[in-house]
Design an enzyme around this catalytic site. Sequence first.
Site, PDB file in Angstrom:
ATOM      1  N   SER A   7      -4.276   5.764   6.328  1.00 52.82           N
ATOM      2  CA  SER A   7      -4.814   5.336   5.079  1.00 52.82           C
ATOM      3  C   SER A   7      -4.611   6.755   4.369  1.00 52.82           C
ATOM      4  O   SER A   7      -5.163   7.857   4.839  1.00 52.82           O
ATOM      5  CB  SER A   7      -6.162   4.812   5.104  1.00 52.82           C
ATOM      6  OG  SER A   7      -6.779   4.890   3.786  1.00 52.82           O
ATOM      7  N   GLU A   8      -4.067   6.843   3.062  1.00 50.33           N
ATOM      8  CA  GLU A   8      -4.243   7.949   2.338  1.00 50.33           C
ATOM      9  C   GLU A   8      -5.514   8.590   2.066  1.00 50.33           C
ATOM     10  O   GLU A   8      -5.769   9.587   1.496  1.00 50.33           O
ATOM     11  CB  GLU A   8      -3.214   7.922   1.157  1.00 50.33           C
ATOM     12  CG  GLU A   8      -3.633   6.728   0.168  1.00 50.33           C
ATOM     13  CD  GLU A   8      -2.732   5.517   0.398  1.00 50.33           C
ATOM     14  OE1 GLU A   8      -2.658   4.773  -0.726  1.00 50.33           O
ATOM     15  OE2 GLU A   8      -2.618   5.093   1.474  1.00 50.33           O
ATOM     16  N   ASN A   9      -6.437   7.600   2.064  1.00 48.70           N
ATOM     17  CA  ASN A   9      -7.917   7.984   1.719  1.00 48.70           C
ATOM     18  C   ASN A   9      -8.372   8.994   2.973  1.00 48.70           C
ATOM     19  O   ASN A   9      -9.211   9.642   2.674  1.00 48.70           O
ATOM     20  CB  ASN A   9      -8.837   6.743   1.905  1.00 48.70           C
ATOM     21  CG  ASN A   9      -8.600   5.699   0.805  1.00 48.70           C
ATOM     22  OD1 ASN A   9      -7.984   6.321  -0.408  1.00 48.70           O
ATOM     23  ND2 ASN A   9      -8.853   4.447   1.006  1.00 48.70           N
ATOM     24  N   ASN A  59       1.840   3.155   7.070  1.00 51.58           N
ATOM     25  CA  ASN A  59       0.922   3.201   6.017  1.00 51.58           C
ATOM     26  C   ASN A  59       0.925   1.675   5.280  1.00 51.58           C
ATOM     27  O   ASN A  59       2.305   1.096   5.081  1.00 51.58           O
ATOM     28  CB  ASN A  59       1.311   4.210   4.992  1.00 51.58           C
ATOM     29  CG  ASN A  59       0.486   4.211   3.785  1.00 51.58           C
ATOM     30  OD1 ASN A  59       0.773   3.478   2.905  1.00 51.58           O
ATOM     31  ND2 ASN A  59      -0.454   5.100   3.801  1.00 51.58           N
TER      32      ASN A  59
END
Length: 217
Positions: free
Chosen positions: A46-48, A23
């Site tokens: 990606s935390e998206n 990440n």
Amino acid sequence: MPSDQERILARAAREVASGQIVNLGIGLPTRLFHYLPPDMEVLVHSENGVLGCQPLEPDAEPDLEMIDSGGAYIGTRPGASVFDSALSFAMIRRSRVDVTFMGAFEVDQQGNLANWKIPGKFSPGIGGAMELAQKVRRLVVLCSHNDKHGNAKILRQCRLPLTARHCVSTIITEKAVMNVTEAGLEVVDIAEGLDVASLRAATEAELIIDEHRLGRF
């Protein structure tokens, strides 16, 4: 001669191993994409809600829904997957992400991290940093060794509001690479051309240095 940021990123790339899920946090860490060997098999998370990010090709048409943590457009590698943020954070909370790279306002010799708020300045919120810092298997901080006024950012104890406690594994600055240990900050590498006395003078935290084993970068 590489710039300070280039030195940090080139050294940080050595902390990534083939097969890992990685990440990249807002700011400098998002540029780590460009320093990983092209044949290295890693999945950038990606935390998206993307697993398998890669830099957008210069002549590619961006997908307006595909962005990294800093809002920049990204591409995807073959085999990438896209999912909602609930699943993305479930990956984080179950410690399925091997390593995260983050920036910092301050980090201290206990491995505490402050990277989300400066009192008196607007902040949109702590975001995903708190989750990542608490749950990812390894957190590597990438930051300048001192702020723009020359004040130390590597401290005995953080003064700004904490993102998380005892979460940092390694700190990489343009001056040194430091591992957080139970005994304190152990310097494993020092920048080419920098002497130990100058490093200590630029650092508030106490440093553990074995000059016979010290690497250069």
